[in-house]
Design a protein around this motif. Structure first.
Motif, mmCIF file in Angstrom:
data_model
loop_
_atom_site.group_PDB
_atom_site.id
_atom_site.type_symbol
_atom_site.label_atom_id
_atom_site.label_comp_id
_atom_site.label_asym_id
_atom_site.label_seq_id
_atom_site.Cartn_x
_atom_site.Cartn_y
_atom_site.Cartn_z
ATOM 1 N N PRO A 1 3.508 -5.083 -9.783
ATOM 2 C CA PRO A 1 3.179 -4.586 -8.455
ATOM 3 C C PRO A 1 4.702 -5.434 -7.661
ATOM 4 C CG PRO A 1 1.247 -5.501 -9.017
ATOM 5 C CD PRO A 1 2.218 -5.800 -10.268
ATOM 6 N N ARG A 2 5.099 -4.687 -6.729
ATOM 7 C CA ARG A 2 6.286 -5.230 -5.992
ATOM 8 C C ARG A 2 5.819 -6.036 -4.837
ATOM 9 N NH1 ARG A 2 10.200 -1.189 -6.425
ATOM 10 N NH2 ARG A 2 11.702 -2.494 -5.284
ATOM 11 N N SER A 3 6.736 -6.949 -4.426
ATOM 12 C CA SER A 3 6.154 -7.901 -3.201
ATOM 13 C C SER A 3 6.197 -7.103 -1.937
ATOM 14 C CB SER A 3 7.192 -8.950 -3.066
ATOM 15 O OG SER A 3 8.551 -8.478 -2.787
ATOM 16 N N CYS A 4 5.182 -7.251 -1.233
ATOM 17 C CA CYS A 4 4.608 -6.409 -0.155
ATOM 18 C C CYS A 4 4.116 -6.971 0.954
ATOM 19 C CB CYS A 4 4.084 -5.288 -0.530
ATOM 20 S SG CYS A 4 4.989 -3.894 -1.555
ATOM 21 N N TYR A 5 3.562 -6.305 2.176
ATOM 22 C CA TYR A 5 3.003 -6.848 3.290
ATOM 23 C C TYR A 5 1.574 -6.018 3.183
ATOM 24 C CZ TYR A 5 7.335 -8.698 4.971
ATOM 25 O OH TYR A 5 8.443 -9.380 5.368
ATOM 26 N N TYR B 1 -8.227 -9.177 -1.046
ATOM 27 C CA TYR B 1 -7.526 -7.864 -0.609
ATOM 28 C C TYR B 1 -7.596 -6.441 -1.529
ATOM 29 C CZ TYR B 1 -4.335 -4.535 1.979
ATOM 30 O OH TYR B 1 -3.820 -3.655 2.712
ATOM 31 N N ALA B 2 -8.192 -5.557 -1.010
ATOM 32 C CA ALA B 2 -8.076 -4.411 -2.002
ATOM 33 C C ALA B 2 -7.635 -3.088 -0.932
ATOM 34 C CB ALA B 2 -9.597 -3.901 -2.351
ATOM 35 N N GLY B 3 -6.449 -2.551 -1.353
ATOM 36 C CA GLY B 3 -6.135 -1.344 -0.520
ATOM 37 C C GLY B 3 -4.525 -1.318 -0.655
ATOM 38 N N ASN B 4 -3.921 -0.493 0.103
ATOM 39 C CA ASN B 4 -2.331 -0.250 -0.150
ATOM 40 C C ASN B 4 -1.657 -1.291 0.471
ATOM 41 O OD1 ASN B 4 -2.675 2.233 -1.584
ATOM 42 N ND2 ASN B 4 -2.455 3.474 0.051
ATOM 43 N N VAL B 5 -0.517 -1.595 0.053
ATOM 44 C CA VAL B 5 0.433 -2.807 0.314
ATOM 45 C C VAL B 5 1.792 -2.024 0.649
ATOM 46 C CG1 VAL B 5 -0.761 -4.865 -0.262
ATOM 47 C CG2 VAL B 5 0.881 -3.872 -1.919
ATOM 48 N N TYR B 6 2.549 -2.626 1.436
ATOM 49 C CA TYR B 6 3.778 -2.001 1.792
ATOM 50 C C TYR B 6 5.044 -2.851 2.128
ATOM 51 C CZ TYR B 6 0.162 1.187 3.481
ATOM 52 O OH TYR B 6 -1.044 2.217 3.744
ATOM 53 N N CYS B 7 6.171 -1.972 2.156
ATOM 54 C CA CYS B 7 7.467 -2.788 2.143
ATOM 55 C C CYS B 7 8.544 -1.907 2.154
ATOM 56 C CB CYS B 7 7.561 -3.885 0.955
ATOM 57 S SG CYS B 7 8.771 -5.152 1.736
ATOM 58 N N VAL B 8 9.733 -2.338 2.405
ATOM 59 C CA VAL B 8 11.050 -1.421 2.400
ATOM 60 C C VAL B 8 12.181 -2.470 1.736
ATOM 61 C CG1 VAL B 8 10.631 -0.111 4.209
ATOM 62 C CG2 VAL B 8 11.720 -2.473 4.667
ATOM 63 N N ASN B 9 13.181 -1.687 1.021
ATOM 64 C CA ASN B 9 14.496 -2.585 0.797
ATOM 65 C C ASN B 9 15.463 -2.187 1.779
ATOM 66 O OD1 ASN B 9 14.445 -4.293 -1.477
ATOM 67 N ND2 ASN B 9 13.834 -2.446 -2.874
ATOM 68 N N VAL B 10 15.966 -3.269 2.301
ATOM 69 C CA VAL B 10 17.115 -2.917 3.423
ATOM 70 C C VAL B 10 18.304 -3.693 3.148
ATOM 71 C CG1 VAL B 10 15.552 -2.572 5.279
ATOM 72 C CG2 VAL B 10 16.065 -4.998 4.640
ATOM 73 N N GLN B 11 19.540 -3.544 3.697
ATOM 74 C CA GLN B 11 20.685 -3.975 3.449
ATOM 75 C C GLN B 11 20.671 -5.339 3.448
ATOM 76 O OE1 GLN B 11 24.247 -2.125 4.796
ATOM 77 N NE2 GLN B 11 25.144 -3.844 5.378
ATOM 78 N N ASN B 12 20.041 -6.122 4.555
ATOM 79 C CA ASN B 12 20.115 -7.575 4.630
ATOM 80 C C ASN B 12 19.004 -8.357 4.115
ATOM 81 O OD1 ASN B 12 22.645 -7.435 6.227
ATOM 82 N ND2 ASN B 12 21.564 -7.167 8.057
ATOM 83 N N HIS B 13 18.163 -7.468 3.496
ATOM 84 C CA HIS B 13 16.928 -8.178 2.771
ATOM 85 C C HIS B 13 16.011 -8.837 3.735
ATOM 86 C CE1 HIS B 13 18.991 -6.917 -0.867
ATOM 87 N NE2 HIS B 13 19.904 -7.658 -0.542
ATOM 88 N N VAL B 14 16.129 -8.821 4.835
ATOM 89 C CA VAL B 14 15.208 -9.451 5.889
ATOM 90 C C VAL B 14 14.774 -8.650 7.040
ATOM 91 C CG1 VAL B 14 15.034 -11.235 7.598
ATOM 92 C CG2 VAL B 14 16.462 -11.758 5.623
#
Length: 649
Positions: free
Chosen positions: A139-143, A446-459
């Motif tokens: 899994p990738r790191s997510c919110y 927790y059980a469910g979807n988690v979310y994130c994006v990759n952006v240029q500044n990483h923040v």
């Protein structure tokens, strides 16, 4: 066999091209010469089986090949730190395009990954099963799903974020920039999340998420959420510097033909002040009545804009502002101002009633100076000052969100809370920007979807339960992402992949300025400069000569094992031992100096090559002394040709 080598003019790639050409293959060398050089492959340029393609791997390309060796990526510290965004794009977009090519033409794909995926390892030596800091095929790191992200359109829950929408990011100069994400991550997750929360921020992330934090010394850096830290000593940014435009005028448009007062534009500063007063304390009242003209009945409408204000100082400010607008207005004994204007009413009516009010987006992209004009007018209506901060009340959830965003643009930190249980009333707590101290995270199931994006500044700027903070995006190292993509294509699309995790490699054709420890020591010694050792030099590395590595890559490509497989030399040396070996070989009189150890520099790095031995029948054959001798002579020849005065052997 027709073989594509991306990064084929680079250090390792050119040696691989040599071996493939000598074996009689048809070779396509693809390189954009960011770190590669034509001199590495010049001897093949006129060969009928060789083709050089100058191309940036972050753009798609169509060729017909049987095998793809994907080596294209800045591998040395100097180059990938100089342009980390380019490195990420190469690893993500370049790998995607090459995997897509492999899928289309049915080619076997080999990914040149790196030992950096192990981070600063706690297991020594490192076997392929060791996950290091991040599991690259997990899994990738997510919110969590309750987290919102600030976009050019305002706050959006992560599950509702649409592709192509720019999101707020924070650059190294603390300035907020808006970028379209390079990648969107949605994945199912069952397990513990970590929640960092207090009155000022609320972050709920997967354990491998990258927190963006400031140390006691003021340095900002990324730390994993599950690290064993005294988190109270670290702080999280809750604000940044927003840039914005500064228009001079607000255009009202053409006034109605029968308007007694015709105003087509107002100075933007005056309009923003008026708009703040209206949003907080104003409304539009339309009074419809019958009227007889020439014996015929007509229905007419009187359009009234009303603004209430009891405070004498506030009334004086509103009076001054209305005088600047150009419309006629009246002031009544019940502390109301009234403007009769259909033109103005039609502009203000879409803002709705008290529970529907909002700030139009065009006024949430202005300069800090103009944003403050609107902000102070809003506060005068439904706000109050509390110490060095403010509190703002509204029945409109959208307006509360907008005021929070406006306050951030004005240089404040802000939180939105539901103020009254059982009825719609929201409070925006506004305070001067000050990094908030973190707290020890609380795990919860927790059980469910988690979310994130990759952006240029990483923040990215995120919010949970109304509390804002800047935090890391899905900031896996590029090679970890590349491994993830390779395994995804293998599992979902049946692409034949091979993954090699390459440990420290050295040899001829290394760049003199690549920042790797071998090239640093050799060049410094040849030029008669002190050899620079970081820390005490007790950290260890394993050094594999380039010809041994190329042999391992070819065996892996033509083997049936997917990998990942470690390719490196298991002989372990301290950095100080390496410096002394170069010193004795090149210039025994050279000095060794010591400097502070860079943060997060791995203390030990040595491959477990059991799999390479058993599955590939491979192990290194070139000892360090022999490899160093060849490397030194190569550097000596090149530096001499470039006109450097070198220490004699």
């Amino acid at each position: 066999m027709r073989i594509l080598v991306t990064g084929g003019a680079g250090f390792i790639g050119s040696h691989l091209v040599d071996r493939l050409m000598e074996a009689g293959h048809e070779v396509l060398c693809l390189d954009n010469f960011y770190t590669g050089t034509k001199r590495n492959i010049v001897k093949w340029l006129n060969h009928p089986y060789f083709e050089l393609i100058r191309h940036d791997i972050t753009e798609p390309i169509r060729v017909e090949v049987d095998q793809i060796y994907h080596l294209a990526c800045p591998a040395s510290p100097i180059h990938y730190q100089y342009n980390p965004v380019k490195t990420i794009k190469t690893n993500v977009m370049g790998t995607l395009y090459m995997l897509g090519l492999a899928k289309r033409v049915g080619a076997r794909f080999l990914l040149a990954s790196t030992s950096e995926v192990y981070g600063d390892p706690e297991v020594h030596p490192q076997p392929e099963e060791y996950r290091g800091n991040v599991n690259p095929i997990g899994p990738r790191s997510c919110y969590d799903a309750e987290t919102e992200i600030l976009t050019e359109n305002g706050w959006v829950p992560f599950p509702q974020l649409q592709p192509g929408v720019r999101v707020a990011t924070l650059n190294p100069d603390n300035q907020v920039e808006y970028h379209v994400p390079d990648e969107y991550i949605v994945q199912p997750y069952v397990g513990n999340l970590l929640r960092f929360a207090n009155a000022k921020f609320d972050l709920c992330v997967t354990p491998n998420h990258w927190m963006y934090v400031r140390s006691k010394t003021g340095k900002l850096q990324f730390l994993r959420a599950d690290e064993d830290r005294h988190w109270h000593s670290w702080r999280v940014p809750t604000g940044g510097e927003f840039q914005g435009e500064e228009p001079e005028w607000f255009e009202l448009g053409t006034a109605p033909k029968n308007a007694k007062v015709r105003v087509e534009r107002i100075r933007m500063d005056d309009w923003l002040e008026f708009l703040g007063y209206y949003i907080s304390e104003g409304c539009v009242h339309v009074r419809r009545r019958g009227r007889v003209v020439g014996g015929r009945d007509y229905e007419v409408a009187d359009y009234n804009i009303l603004i209430a204000q009891e405070n004498p100082e506030g009334r004086a400010k509103i009076t001054h502002c209305l005088n600047n607008l150009g419309f006629k207005f009246f002031s009544s004994d019940d502390h109301q101002f009234r403007i009769c204007s259909k033109q103005l009413a039609e502009i203000l009516c879409p803002l709705g009633k008290s529970g529907e009010k909002y700030i139009p987006r065009q006024f949430l992209s202005l300069s800090k100076r103009q944003s403050l004009i609107l902000f102070k007018a809003l506060i005068m209506g439904d706000g109050s000052q509390r110490g060095d901060g403010y509190v703002y009340y509204t029945k409109s959830k959208q307006l509360a969100d907008d005021v929070q965003e406006l306050a951030m643009r004005c240089g404040y930190a802000a939180s939105v809370v539901s103020h009254a249980v059982g009825r719609d009333l929201y409070r925006v707590n506004i305070r001067p920007i000050k990094d908030a101290h973190l707290v020890t995270p609380e795990p919860f199931r927790y059980a469910g979807n988690v979310y994130c994006v990759n952006v240029q500044n990483h923040v990215v700027c995120v919010r949970r339960h109304g509390r804002v903070a800047f935090c890391g995006n899905c900031y896996d190292e590029g090679k970890r992402v590349a491994e993830t993509l390779a395994f995804d294509y293998h599992l979902q699309n049946g692409v034949e992949i091979r993954v090699a995790r390459i440990f420290n490699t050295y040899g001829s054709r290394m760049l003199e300025n690549d920042g790797r420890v071998v090239s640093n020591f050799v060049v410094q010694a040849l030029k008669g400069e002190p050899l620079t050792v970081y820390g005490k030099g007790s950290q260890t590395r394993s050094f594999c000569y380039v010809s041994d590595l190329v042999e391992g890559l070819i065996r892996l490509m033509n083997n049936e094992h997917t990998g990942p497989i470690n390719l490196g030399n298991p002989d372990e040396y301290t950095i100080l031992q390496l410096a002394q070996a170069v010193q004795n070989m090149v210039n025994p009189d050279s000095e060794i100096i010591f400097k502070d150890l860079p943060q997060d520099d791995p203390q030990r790095r040595r491959p477990d090559i059991t799999k390479a031995k058993t599955l590939l029948g491979w192990q290194p054959t070139i000892p360090l002394q022999e490899g160093l001798k060849t490397t030194v002579e190569d550097f000596r020849d090149r530096l001499t040709a470039e006109g450097y005065s070198l220490v004699s052997s």
